[in-house]
Design a protein around this motif. Structure first.
Motif, PDB file in Angstrom:
ATOM      1  N   SER A  29       0.745  -1.024   0.194  1.00  0.00           N
ATOM      2  CA  SER A  29      -0.006  -0.106  -0.024  1.00  0.00           C
ATOM      3  C   SER A  29       0.768   1.180   0.029  1.00  0.00           C
ATOM      4  O   SER A  29       0.550   2.131  -0.635  1.00  0.00           O
ATOM      5  N   LYS A  30       1.922   1.243   0.932  1.00  0.00           N
ATOM      6  CA  LYS A  30       2.859   2.598   0.905  1.00  0.00           C
ATOM      7  C   LYS A  30       3.762   2.500  -0.376  1.00  0.00           C
ATOM      8  O   LYS A  30       3.920   3.602  -0.938  1.00  0.00           O
ATOM      9  N   ALA A  31       3.708   1.504  -1.211  1.00  0.00           N
ATOM     10  CA  ALA A  31       4.692   1.723  -2.457  1.00  0.00           C
ATOM     11  C   ALA A  31       3.816   2.339  -3.429  1.00  0.00           C
ATOM     12  O   ALA A  31       4.141   3.088  -4.348  1.00  0.00           O
ATOM     13  N   ILE A  32       2.206   1.953  -3.505  1.00  0.00           N
ATOM     14  CA  ILE A  32       1.411   2.567  -4.436  1.00  0.00           C
ATOM     15  C   ILE A  32       1.235   4.098  -4.070  1.00  0.00           C
ATOM     16  O   ILE A  32       1.458   4.905  -5.039  1.00  0.00           O
ATOM     17  N   THR A  33       1.303   4.657  -2.800  1.00  0.00           N
ATOM     18  CA  THR A  33       0.936   5.914  -2.561  1.00  0.00           C
ATOM     19  C   THR A  33       2.054   6.737  -2.626  1.00  0.00           C
ATOM     20  O   THR A  33       2.172   8.065  -2.970  1.00  0.00           O
ATOM     21  N   GLU A  34       3.480   6.104  -2.471  1.00  0.00           N
ATOM     22  CA  GLU A  34       4.603   6.786  -2.792  1.00  0.00           C
ATOM     23  C   GLU A  34       4.802   7.158  -4.165  1.00  0.00           C
ATOM     24  O   GLU A  34       5.657   8.101  -4.375  1.00  0.00           O
ATOM     25  N   HIS A  35       4.292   6.553  -5.130  1.00  0.00           N
ATOM     26  CA  HIS A  35       4.911   6.707  -6.313  1.00  0.00           C
ATOM     27  C   HIS A  35       3.662   7.140  -7.221  1.00  0.00           C
ATOM     28  O   HIS A  35       3.433   7.113  -8.571  1.00  0.00           O
ATOM     29  N   ILE A  36       2.731   8.080  -6.722  1.00  0.00           N
ATOM     30  CA  ILE A  36       1.638   8.829  -7.250  1.00  0.00           C
ATOM     31  C   ILE A  36       1.502  10.094  -6.574  1.00  0.00           C
ATOM     32  O   ILE A  36       1.589  10.179  -5.302  1.00  0.00           O
ATOM     33  N   ALA A  37       2.054  11.143  -7.395  1.00  0.00           N
ATOM     34  CA  ALA A  37       2.000  12.530  -7.046  1.00  0.00           C
ATOM     35  C   ALA A  37       0.528  13.281  -6.590  1.00  0.00           C
ATOM     36  O   ALA A  37      -0.453  12.642  -7.217  1.00  0.00           O
ATOM     37  N   LEU A  38       0.535  13.968  -5.627  1.00  0.00           N
ATOM     38  CA  LEU A  38      -0.589  14.860  -5.232  1.00  0.00           C
ATOM     39  C   LEU A  38      -1.026  15.296  -6.367  1.00  0.00           C
ATOM     40  O   LEU A  38      -0.520  16.146  -7.107  1.00  0.00           O
ATOM     41  N   GLY A  39      -2.229  15.151  -6.548  1.00  0.00           N
ATOM     42  CA  GLY A  39      -3.044  15.560  -7.746  1.00  0.00           C
ATOM     43  C   GLY A  39      -3.174  15.128  -8.925  1.00  0.00           C
ATOM     44  O   GLY A  39      -3.863  15.262  -9.700  1.00  0.00           O
ATOM     45  N   GLN A  40      -2.397  13.831  -8.963  1.00  0.00           N
ATOM     46  CA  GLN A  40      -2.358  12.998 -10.064  1.00  0.00           C
ATOM     47  C   GLN A  40      -3.783  11.850 -10.232  1.00  0.00           C
ATOM     48  O   GLN A  40      -4.125  11.765  -8.979  1.00  0.00           O
TER      49      GLN A  40
END
Length: 296
Positions: free
Chosen positions: A106-117
């Motif tokens: 889950s953390k890997a997913i959120t780490e690699h999507i920028a805010l607003g994408q």
């Protein structure tokens, strides 16, 4: 099989396999597990990689959980499609291991999507765990976990419609959600007749056949041979192996002492209940002489 000694995977995964020249080894493991071809383009920053052998116990890896605990990731890589591959090696039993790998994916997913994408930027995560303890109950050495949505009444599996397939380029929700592979190394019976079993033979016994054609293993046999290490590297590697042996012995001793203490506690309760000493000795292994001292 010849006598060429190969470096253990848990050592290699923290050092050699981060080298771009050795990406083919990890790509081979992924191919054997999933049946898919892939190409690693970069190693991403992991939450913790123990490069020093001064920390004796593996449970001391750096983690970053919300409560200030830490979440270990040995290798985190990205393939040419942006998908994320997480590889972890775990020697000692960890009761919350499944929660840990869920958190890591889950953390890997959120780490690699920028805010607003948009959510279309979410990438698939493959989590591969090489486990040297027998997590859960089961007889297999490989367990594969995916996410599917099954009709409660119809029992059919939800699939994407034509519009969704064109937009998402997937067939089912399982193609979007993280996938988990649990390799229970101790369950392997040491007989390698398939490519996956050849990999298990390396993971468990550091053995690779000189005539192997299994993806990743020929390169591993060449690049991960002990003879290629410098004297300093060999010294560090042997210290690592020695520390592992000491750690296992410490754990075994602690378990034995725990069992003995438990037996003594049970014996004491049975004595207090007036149970015959001969019966207590038979049940707990505590001698009648020890029981007499306990009764004083």
């Amino acid at each position: 099989m010849d006598d060429k000694r190969i470096i253990s995977f848990d050592w290699a995964v923290k050092r050699m396999l981060r080298d771009k020249a050795n990406f083919g080894i990890l790509e081979g493991l992924f191919q054997v597990l999933t049946g898919r071809q892939m190409r690693i383009v970069e190693i991403l920053e992991s939450e913790a990689n123990q490069l020093s052998d001064t920390d004796k116990f593996r449970s001391n890896f750096v983690r970053l959980l919300p409560e200030g605990r830490k979440n270990r990731v040995d290798i985190k890589a990205k393939d040419e499609n942006g998908n994320i591959i997480i590889v972890e090696v775990q020697v000692n039993r960890e009761i919350h291991y499944l929660e840990r790998i869920l958190y890591g994916a889950s953390k890997a997913i959120t780490e690699h999507i920028a805010l607003g994408q948009g959510y279309e930027q979410v990438k698939k995560v493959y989590s591969i765990s090489v486990l040297y303890f027998n997590i859960g109950e089961g007889s297999d050495y490989l367990y594969h976990g995916t996410t599917n949505f099954v009709g409660v009444h119809s029992n059919d599996t939800l699939k994407m419609n034509d519009k969704e397939r064109k937009a998402l380029k997937v067939e089912t929700p399982a193609d979007i959600f993280p996938e988990y592979y649990l390799l229970r190394v101790n369950q392997f019976n040491d007989v390698a007749t398939t490519p996956l079993e050849e990999w298990l033979d390396y993971l468990k016994n550091q053995r690779i056949s000189p005539d192997t054609t299994t993806a990743g293993l020929q390169q591993a046999r060449t690049r991960l041979a002990e003879m290629n290490m410098s004297d300093d590297e060999k010294a560090a590697y042997y210290r690592h192996l020695e520390n592992l042996m000491i750690e296992k012995e410490d754990i075994s001793t602690a378990r034995a002492e725990g069992r003995e203490e438990s037996a003594r506690a049970i014996a004491h309760r049975l004595l207090s209940a007036g149970i015959d000493k001969a019966i207590i000795t038979q049940a707990t292994g505590i001698t009648e002489e020890e029981l007499s001292l306990m009764a004083q």
